[in-house]
Design a protein around this motif. Structure first.
Motif, PDB file in Angstrom:
ATOM      1  N   GLU A  30       0.831  -1.206   0.000  1.00 53.36           N
ATOM      2  CA  GLU A  30       0.000   0.000   0.000  1.00 53.36           C
ATOM      3  C   GLU A  30       0.868   1.259   0.000  1.00 53.36           C
ATOM      4  O   GLU A  30       0.598   2.211  -0.714  1.00 53.36           O
ATOM      5  N   GLU A  31       1.924   1.223   0.800  1.00 52.61           N
ATOM      6  CA  GLU A  31       2.863   2.344   0.852  1.00 52.61           C
ATOM      7  C   GLU A  31       3.509   2.557  -0.526  1.00 52.61           C
ATOM      8  O   GLU A  31       3.678   3.686  -0.980  1.00 52.61           O
ATOM      9  N   GLY A  32       3.826   1.465  -1.186  1.00 56.70           N
ATOM     10  CA  GLY A  32       4.424   1.546  -2.525  1.00 56.70           C
ATOM     11  C   GLY A  32       3.465   2.139  -3.537  1.00 56.70           C
ATOM     12  O   GLY A  32       3.864   2.944  -4.386  1.00 56.70           O
ATOM     13  N   ALA A  33       2.202   1.760  -3.454  1.00 59.53           N
ATOM     14  CA  ALA A  33       1.204   2.311  -4.376  1.00 59.53           C
ATOM     15  C   ALA A  33       1.059   3.817  -4.157  1.00 59.53           C
ATOM     16  O   ALA A  33       0.976   4.589  -5.122  1.00 59.53           O
ATOM     17  N   ASP A  34       1.059   4.237  -2.896  1.00 59.39           N
ATOM     18  CA  ASP A  34       0.970   5.666  -2.582  1.00 59.39           C
ATOM     19  C   ASP A  34       2.193   6.423  -3.100  1.00 59.39           C
ATOM     20  O   ASP A  34       2.077   7.509  -3.653  1.00 59.39           O
ATOM     21  N   GLN A  35       3.368   5.823  -2.925  1.00 58.78           N
ATOM     22  CA  GLN A  35       4.594   6.478  -3.356  1.00 58.78           C
ATOM     23  C   GLN A  35       4.660   6.559  -4.882  1.00 58.78           C
ATOM     24  O   GLN A  35       5.116   7.557  -5.435  1.00 58.78           O
ATOM     25  N   GLU A  36       4.187   5.527  -5.547  1.00 53.76           N
ATOM     26  CA  GLU A  36       4.158   5.560  -7.010  1.00 53.76           C
ATOM     27  C   GLU A  36       3.235   6.675  -7.506  1.00 53.76           C
ATOM     28  O   GLU A  36       3.562   7.418  -8.428  1.00 53.76           O
ATOM     29  N   LEU A  37       2.090   6.805  -6.869  1.00 48.99           N
ATOM     30  CA  LEU A  37       1.144   7.869  -7.233  1.00 48.99           C
ATOM     31  C   LEU A  37       1.761   9.251  -6.984  1.00 48.99           C
ATOM     32  O   LEU A  37       1.616  10.163  -7.802  1.00 48.99           O
ATOM     33  N   LYS A  38       2.474   9.387  -5.873  1.00 45.96           N
ATOM     34  CA  LYS A  38       3.169  10.649  -5.578  1.00 45.96           C
ATOM     35  C   LYS A  38       4.179  10.963  -6.680  1.00 45.96           C
ATOM     36  O   LYS A  38       4.289  12.105  -7.135  1.00 45.96           O
ATOM     37  N   GLY A  39       4.894   9.947  -7.130  1.00 48.06           N
ATOM     38  CA  GLY A  39       5.874  10.138  -8.197  1.00 48.06           C
ATOM     39  C   GLY A  39       5.225  10.598  -9.490  1.00 48.06           C
ATOM     40  O   GLY A  39       5.745  11.478 -10.178  1.00 48.06           O
ATOM     41  N   LYS A  40       4.081  10.027  -9.800  1.00 49.28           N
ATOM     42  CA  LYS A  40       3.374  10.450 -11.008  1.00 49.28           C
ATOM     43  C   LYS A  40       2.932  11.903 -10.893  1.00 49.28           C
ATOM     44  O   LYS A  40       2.978  12.652 -11.867  1.00 49.28           O
ATOM     45  N   GLY A  41       2.515  12.305  -9.700  1.00 48.45           N
ATOM     46  CA  GLY A  41       2.126  13.690  -9.468  1.00 48.45           C
ATOM     47  C   GLY A  41       3.302  14.648  -9.628  1.00 48.45           C
ATOM     48  O   GLY A  41       3.159  15.726 -10.205  1.00 48.45           O
ATOM     49  N   GLU A  42       4.460  14.238  -9.123  1.00 42.20           N
ATOM     50  CA  GLU A  42       5.655  15.075  -9.259  1.00 42.20           C
ATOM     51  C   GLU A  42       6.065  15.214 -10.720  1.00 42.20           C
ATOM     52  O   GLU A  42       6.488  16.287 -11.154  1.00 42.20           O
ATOM     53  N   GLN A  43       5.934  14.140 -11.476  1.00 44.88           N
ATOM     54  CA  GLN A  43       6.268  14.219 -12.897  1.00 44.88           C
ATOM     55  C   GLN A  43       5.307  15.163 -13.621  1.00 44.88           C
ATOM     56  O   GLN A  43       5.730  15.958 -14.469  1.00 44.88           O
TER      57      GLN A  43
END
Length: 56
Positions: A30-43
């Motif tokens: 779950e933490e990984g899914a959240d972090q991946e989504l954060k990365g997409k937002g930063e991009q």
């Protein structure tokens, strides 16, 4: 310059998030899914900065 920094941060967060999702621990997944989504937002933020200029 801020555009490039945001895109790099996004790529890193997305990669780390994807790696965490491979864990057997459901909390880590779950933490990984959240972090991946954060990365997409930063991009996305970096792309917008590139289109509008770094002064935003």
């Amino acid at each position: 310059m801020g555009e490039l920094v945001d895109k790099i941060k996004g790529n890193i967060n997305e990669a780390v998030g994807k790696a965490k999702q491979q864990s057997d621990d459901p909390v880590k997944r779950e933490e990984g899914a959240d972090q991946e989504l954060k990365g997409k937002g930063e991009q996305l933020k970096g792309k917008v900065k590139g289109l509008l200029g770094d002064d935003i």
